[in-house]
Design a protein around this motif. Structure first.
Motif, mmCIF file in Angstrom:
data_model
loop_
_atom_site.group_PDB
_atom_site.id
_atom_site.type_symbol
_atom_site.label_atom_id
_atom_site.label_comp_id
_atom_site.label_asym_id
_atom_site.label_seq_id
_atom_site.Cartn_x
_atom_site.Cartn_y
_atom_site.Cartn_z
ATOM 1 N N SER A 295 -14.427 20.446 -6.614
ATOM 2 C CA SER A 295 -13.923 20.070 -7.936
ATOM 3 C C SER A 295 -12.824 19.031 -7.731
ATOM 4 C CB SER A 295 -13.366 21.288 -8.671
ATOM 5 O OG SER A 295 -14.392 22.204 -8.984
ATOM 6 N N GLN A 296 -12.983 17.885 -8.373
ATOM 7 C CA GLN A 296 -12.007 16.807 -8.223
ATOM 8 C C GLN A 296 -11.647 16.240 -9.584
ATOM 9 O OE1 GLN A 296 -10.413 16.101 -5.607
ATOM 10 N NE2 GLN A 296 -11.660 16.746 -3.858
ATOM 11 N N ALA A 297 -10.433 15.746 -9.675
ATOM 12 C CA ALA A 297 -9.952 15.149 -10.918
ATOM 13 C C ALA A 297 -10.491 13.732 -11.063
ATOM 14 C CB ALA A 297 -8.427 15.127 -10.939
ATOM 15 N N VAL A 298 -10.816 13.364 -12.281
ATOM 16 C CA VAL A 298 -11.172 11.997 -12.652
ATOM 17 C C VAL A 298 -10.270 11.604 -13.809
ATOM 18 C CG1 VAL A 298 -12.967 10.535 -13.669
ATOM 19 C CG2 VAL A 298 -13.566 12.156 -11.860
ATOM 20 N N PRO A 299 -9.586 10.447 -13.754
ATOM 21 C CA PRO A 299 -9.702 9.437 -12.705
ATOM 22 C C PRO A 299 -8.909 9.788 -11.443
ATOM 23 C CG PRO A 299 -8.172 8.703 -14.404
ATOM 24 C CD PRO A 299 -8.760 9.983 -14.898
ATOM 25 N N SER A 300 -9.464 9.380 -10.317
ATOM 26 C CA SER A 300 -8.777 9.489 -9.029
ATOM 27 C C SER A 300 -9.551 8.669 -8.019
ATOM 28 C CB SER A 300 -8.676 10.951 -8.569
ATOM 29 O OG SER A 300 -9.957 11.521 -8.387
ATOM 30 N N ALA A 301 -8.884 8.295 -6.937
ATOM 31 C CA ALA A 301 -9.530 7.580 -5.841
ATOM 32 C C ALA A 301 -9.869 8.579 -4.746
ATOM 33 C CB ALA A 301 -8.601 6.493 -5.298
ATOM 34 N N TRP A 302 -11.098 8.548 -4.260
ATOM 35 C CA TRP A 302 -11.483 9.552 -3.266
ATOM 36 C C TRP A 302 -10.742 9.355 -1.943
ATOM 37 C CZ3 TRP A 302 -16.873 7.105 -3.601
ATOM 38 C CH2 TRP A 302 -17.171 6.304 -2.502
ATOM 39 N N ASP A 303 -10.088 8.202 -1.784
ATOM 40 C CA ASP A 303 -9.280 7.973 -0.584
ATOM 41 C C ASP A 303 -8.220 9.044 -0.392
ATOM 42 O OD1 ASP A 303 -9.966 4.821 0.032
ATOM 43 O OD2 ASP A 303 -10.013 5.310 -2.098
ATOM 44 N N PRO B 184 -4.143 13.159 4.511
ATOM 45 C CA PRO B 184 -2.696 13.448 4.538
ATOM 46 C C PRO B 184 -1.919 12.245 5.065
ATOM 47 C CG PRO B 184 -3.961 15.265 5.483
ATOM 48 C CD PRO B 184 -4.926 14.129 5.300
ATOM 49 N N GLY B 185 -0.803 11.971 4.422
ATOM 50 C CA GLY B 185 0.039 10.873 4.877
ATOM 51 C C GLY B 185 -0.489 9.496 4.542
ATOM 52 N N PHE B 186 -1.348 9.389 3.522
ATOM 53 C CA PHE B 186 -1.920 8.088 3.171
ATOM 54 C C PHE B 186 -0.826 7.059 2.909
ATOM 55 C CE2 PHE B 186 -3.462 5.076 -0.086
ATOM 56 C CZ PHE B 186 -4.546 4.529 0.575
ATOM 57 N N GLY B 187 0.242 7.466 2.238
ATOM 58 C CA GLY B 187 1.302 6.520 1.898
ATOM 59 C C GLY B 187 2.483 6.553 2.828
ATOM 60 N N SER B 188 2.392 7.274 3.926
ATOM 61 C CA SER B 188 3.539 7.425 4.827
ATOM 62 C C SER B 188 3.642 6.252 5.789
ATOM 63 C CB SER B 188 3.418 8.728 5.614
ATOM 64 O OG SER B 188 2.450 8.591 6.648
ATOM 65 N N LEU B 189 4.694 6.254 6.578
ATOM 66 C CA LEU B 189 4.899 5.219 7.583
ATOM 67 C C LEU B 189 4.290 5.586 8.925
ATOM 68 C CD1 LEU B 189 8.636 4.314 6.838
ATOM 69 C CD2 LEU B 189 6.551 3.634 5.641
ATOM 70 N N ASP B 190 3.734 6.752 9.012
ATOM 71 C CA ASP B 190 3.157 7.233 10.266
ATOM 72 C C ASP B 190 1.682 6.853 10.333
ATOM 73 O OD1 ASP B 190 2.333 8.511 12.534
ATOM 74 O OD2 ASP B 190 2.689 10.545 11.796
ATOM 75 N N THR C 215 -0.322 7.256 12.975
ATOM 76 C CA THR C 215 -0.985 7.906 14.107
ATOM 77 C C THR C 215 -2.451 8.185 13.828
ATOM 78 O OG1 THR C 215 1.106 8.940 14.732
ATOM 79 C CG2 THR C 215 -0.908 9.871 15.675
ATOM 80 N N ASP C 216 -2.743 8.623 12.603
ATOM 81 C CA ASP C 216 -4.112 9.019 12.260
ATOM 82 C C ASP C 216 -4.841 7.962 11.440
ATOM 83 O OD1 ASP C 216 -3.842 11.501 13.552
ATOM 84 O OD2 ASP C 216 -2.837 12.348 11.794
ATOM 85 N N PHE C 217 -4.354 6.714 11.464
ATOM 86 C CA PHE C 217 -5.029 5.642 10.732
ATOM 87 C C PHE C 217 -6.483 5.534 11.195
ATOM 88 C CE2 PHE C 217 -6.333 1.227 10.016
ATOM 89 C CZ PHE C 217 -5.958 1.049 8.690
ATOM 90 N N GLY C 218 -7.408 5.505 10.237
ATOM 91 C CA GLY C 218 -8.827 5.462 10.550
ATOM 92 C C GLY C 218 -9.531 6.777 10.325
ATOM 93 N N THR C 219 -8.785 7.815 9.908
ATOM 94 C CA THR C 219 -9.385 9.119 9.667
ATOM 95 C C THR C 219 -9.155 9.548 8.222
ATOM 96 O OG1 THR C 219 -7.399 10.345 10.325
ATOM 97 C CG2 THR C 219 -8.966 9.771 12.061
ATOM 98 N N GLY C 220 -9.924 10.535 7.776
ATOM 99 C CA GLY C 220 -9.768 11.077 6.431
ATOM 100 C C GLY C 220 -10.682 10.409 5.432
ATOM 101 N N THR C 221 -10.629 10.892 4.184
ATOM 102 C CA THR C 221 -11.513 10.357 3.144
ATOM 103 C C THR C 221 -11.167 8.929 2.757
ATOM 104 O OG1 THR C 221 -10.136 11.325 1.394
ATOM 105 C CG2 THR C 221 -11.995 12.643 2.197
#
Length: 679
Positions: free
Chosen positions: A127-135, A140-146, A148-154
């Motif tokens: 179950s997901q909210a609309v509107p929203s970006a699946w990204d 986790p940490g999409f907007g952070s400065l870290d 380390t995990d760039f390239g992973t996740g939705t």
């Protein structure tokens, strides 16, 4: 330093060749045929590429009705999208924002497995909210400065994903003409209603509307299924290797902003009378207001009645005209209103009016079929000699580029988020924003209208190559459809003063015939449907653009002293463009540099806040010194932003060219420098 072409080429438009369907001047036109059931595709490329039809899938085209160029898509007049937040008194609305069932379809097999069918059991889906970006569903940490995990996740989940929702229609819905409206989905969206494919939309940033077939308007429960596709940017995100391209998509390759995926803007069902008002077009010229009311008869019977037009409080008397529309046809009724004495829209005093058109049978209130309103302002925008003018006075634009995103919501911003982001435009003393490089949510234009901020609206046509320009111009037609839709949807906003046709696309050699033909087509598109005839420009990558003679305002991005040359080269470059194209205003559509927040040092040291601030001030000074023929300067960029491309990044895919950090909380020195700039 770039060289300059001393021999501008001639250019002319031929709108007669641009129109489809009925001959210019026809009083009514039959509604275009649209397949009751369209064929779906399973997607041969899985998560990498999707299949495309021979031409762009919406059937977007222009027909002249009583001399008014009218935009059609999906077999209908492209309607007003103000219903995203307003409710017209004679219409039914079913808001589709809220919880949807959601599932990724990485193998592209959902269609063959019946995920579009009302009988499919989706209870195991998320179950997901609309509107929203699946990204943001699982990164986790999409907007952070870290990073380390760039390239992973939705945020890096590409290919197909599905949304499903069950709705209930009762009462008057079965007697209505119903359309499903969407403000945007990234990148493409195919929509099924009770298993019937309504159509496919391509292009992430523009609103679209698909009519429902009459066989699907019965009382009861109905299932809406949406298959969204996003092309992968790279096959290897961690290292930025192996870019993925698709010549039919716009843009066709990885670009330096984030391509958010999913249903990230609002959707709703709208029920109108079978004969209704699709669109109001308004334009002012001096003290005269021109209004064109576009009507659509979706019934099997002729309609005879009356259209009234109220230009708004204090703006003259209501006018009425008879109307007769054959079945399954569209018509246009025109009004001209004397607006002497009515307040003008200016950046200092953005006076807005609300006009209303009403359709009735016999002219009696009890027989009102439909009504539609629009907000507008009285102002004239024109190019006069070397000046961009508003109501005859010279404009100088202190502008900002910006990207529509937040760390919290991606591109699915809430109204409070828009208010917070755009408030910085006012704090910085800017009077101009460039919607680089895609159309914005309708709220942005409404905000600009009410706050007196001028707007250059942009297309997704960024970094196209010569082969794609040729393909788009001669066959696929998506870039033309985008240009038409931009000018049609934003037509009535007084804040919108410029149409931007492209950003830094490739120029072929030998006189640039492909490039010029493509830009000519895009200019022709917006001029065809814009009653106000706003000036056109584009953000060229060079001061030696061989098509500058086509532009009404010459626009170019410049990074002297950063990517090439020295900052002091800018002034001579501007002078050379002016000498090659006298009589045209110039506009700096992009300029900026980078700084990691908190990094300090010498103003000559790249990457420091001091260098970024001094760089901006140096370029501004050279522009202002030439303001007699340069109409403004647009800084790149208001805020640090996310991108999948690999350059100008400091951490976690964030480009640090902004005046403030990605979280909008920390201003850099360049923020205060820009705020203090004055012409």
């Amino acid at each position: 330093m770039p060289t300059h072409d001393p021999h501008p080429r001639s250019h002319s438009l031929s709108r007669r060749n641009f129109l489809a369907g009925a001959a210019a001047g026809a009083a009514v036109v039959a509604l275009p045929a649209w397949p009751a059931v369209a064929a779906g595709t399973a997607g041969a490329g899985g998560a990498v590429l999707e299949d495309h039809p021979a031409t762009e899938p919406s059937g977007t085209h222009v027909r002249s009705i009583s001399g008014v160029n009218t935009l059609f898509a999906y077999g209908a007049v492209v309607p007003s999208f103000d219903g995203w937040r307003t409710a017209e008194p004679k219409r039914d609305y079913l808001r589709l924002d809220g919880t949807w069932r959601f599932a990724f379809d990485p193998d592209g097999t959902g269609l063959s497995r019946g995920w579009h069918s009302p009988d499919f059991d989706d209870r195991s889906w998320q179950s997901q909210a609309v509107p929203s970006a699946w990204d943001l569903y699982g990164t986790p940490g999409f907007g952070s400065l870290d990073g380390t995990d760039f390239g992973t996740g939705t945020a890096f989940q590409d290919g197909y994903a599905w949304y499903r929702k069950t709705v209930v229609l009762t009462g008057t819905w079965r007697t209505r003409h119903i359309r499903l409206n969407s403000l945007g989905a990234g990148y493409s969206a195919e929509i099924w209603f009770d298993g019937t494919l309504l159509g496919k939309h391509e292009g992430a940033s523009q609103a679209f509307s698909m009519p429902l077939p009459e066989s699907r308007r019965a009382d009861g429960r109905h299932t809406i299924a949406v298959r969204v596709f996003r092309r992968a940017s790279y096959l290897d995100y961690a290292n930025g290797n192996t870019p993925v391209t698709d010549d039919r998509e716009v843009p066709y390759k990885p670009v330096d902003y984030w391509p958010y995926g999913g249903l990230y803007r609002s959707l709703w069902l709208e029920g109108v009378a079978r004969t209704s008002i699709s669109k109001i077009l308004v334009a002012s010229a001096g003290d005269r207001l021109t209004a064109r009311i576009v009507l659509e008869n979706n019934s099997d019977s002729a309609f005879t009645g009356e259209v009234s037009f109220d230009p708004g409080a204090g703006a003259g008397r209501v006018k009425n005209k008879p109307v007769s529309i054959p079945p399954r046809s569209a018509s246009v009724v025109g009004f001209t209103i004397d607006m002497r004495g009515v307040a003008r829209w200016t950046p200092q005093h953005p006076a807005l009016l609300s006009a209303r058109a009403t359709l009735s049978a016999g002219g009696k209130a009890k027989d009102v079929y439909d009504s539609l309103s629009t907000r507008y302002g009285l102002r004239d925008i024109a190019v006069t000699g070397e000046q961009l003018q508003l109501d005859g006075g010279q404009l100088f634009l202190k502008g900002l580029n910006w990207h529509e995103e937040t760390a919290h919501s991606g591109r699915a911003l809430t109204v409070p988020e828009y208010d917070r982001e755009l408030a910085q435009v006012l704090t910085l003393g800017a009077n101009f924003i460039r919607n680089s490089v895609y159309n914005r949510h309708p709220y942005v234009y409404e905000w600009a209208d009410s706050h007196g901020v001028l707007v250059m609206d942009d297309l997704d046509t960024m970094w196209l190559n010569t082969a794609q320009e040729k393909l788009q111009t001669e066959q696929y037609g998506l870039s033309k459809a985008m240009a038409l839709t931009m000018a049609w949807n934003q037509h009535n906003h007084p804040s919108v003063i410029l149409w931007c046709l492209q950003n830094e696309s490739e120029i072929d050699g030998g006189g640039a015939p492909v490039y010029r033909a493509w830009l000519t087509q895009l200019k022709e598109a917006v001029k065809t449907v814009d009653l106000s005839q706003r000036p056109v420009t584009w953000a060229s990558s060079t001061t030696n653009d061989p098509a500058f003679d086509i532009a009404d305002v010459i626009g170019f991005n410049e990074y002297f002293g950063y990517f090439y040359g020295a900052s002091s080269d800018l002034g001579p470059a501007i002078d050379a463009v002016h000498a090659a194209h006298p009589g045209k205003p110039l506009l700096i559509t992009e300029n900026g540099a980078w700084a990691i927040a908190g990094t300090h040092g010498l103003a000559t040291e790249q990457g420091t806040e001091e260098w970024q601030a001094q760089y901006l001030a140096d370029h501004w000074a050279q522009v202002v010194a030439r303001r007699s023929y340069v109409s403004g300067y647009t800084a790149w960029v208001l805020k640090d932003y996310k991108e999948r491309a690999g350059y100008n990044q400091a951490y976690n895919g964030i480009s640090v060219m902004g005046l403030v950090t990605f979280d909008s909380l920390t201003p850099k020195l360049a923020y205060d420098t820009f705020r203090g700039l004055s012409a």
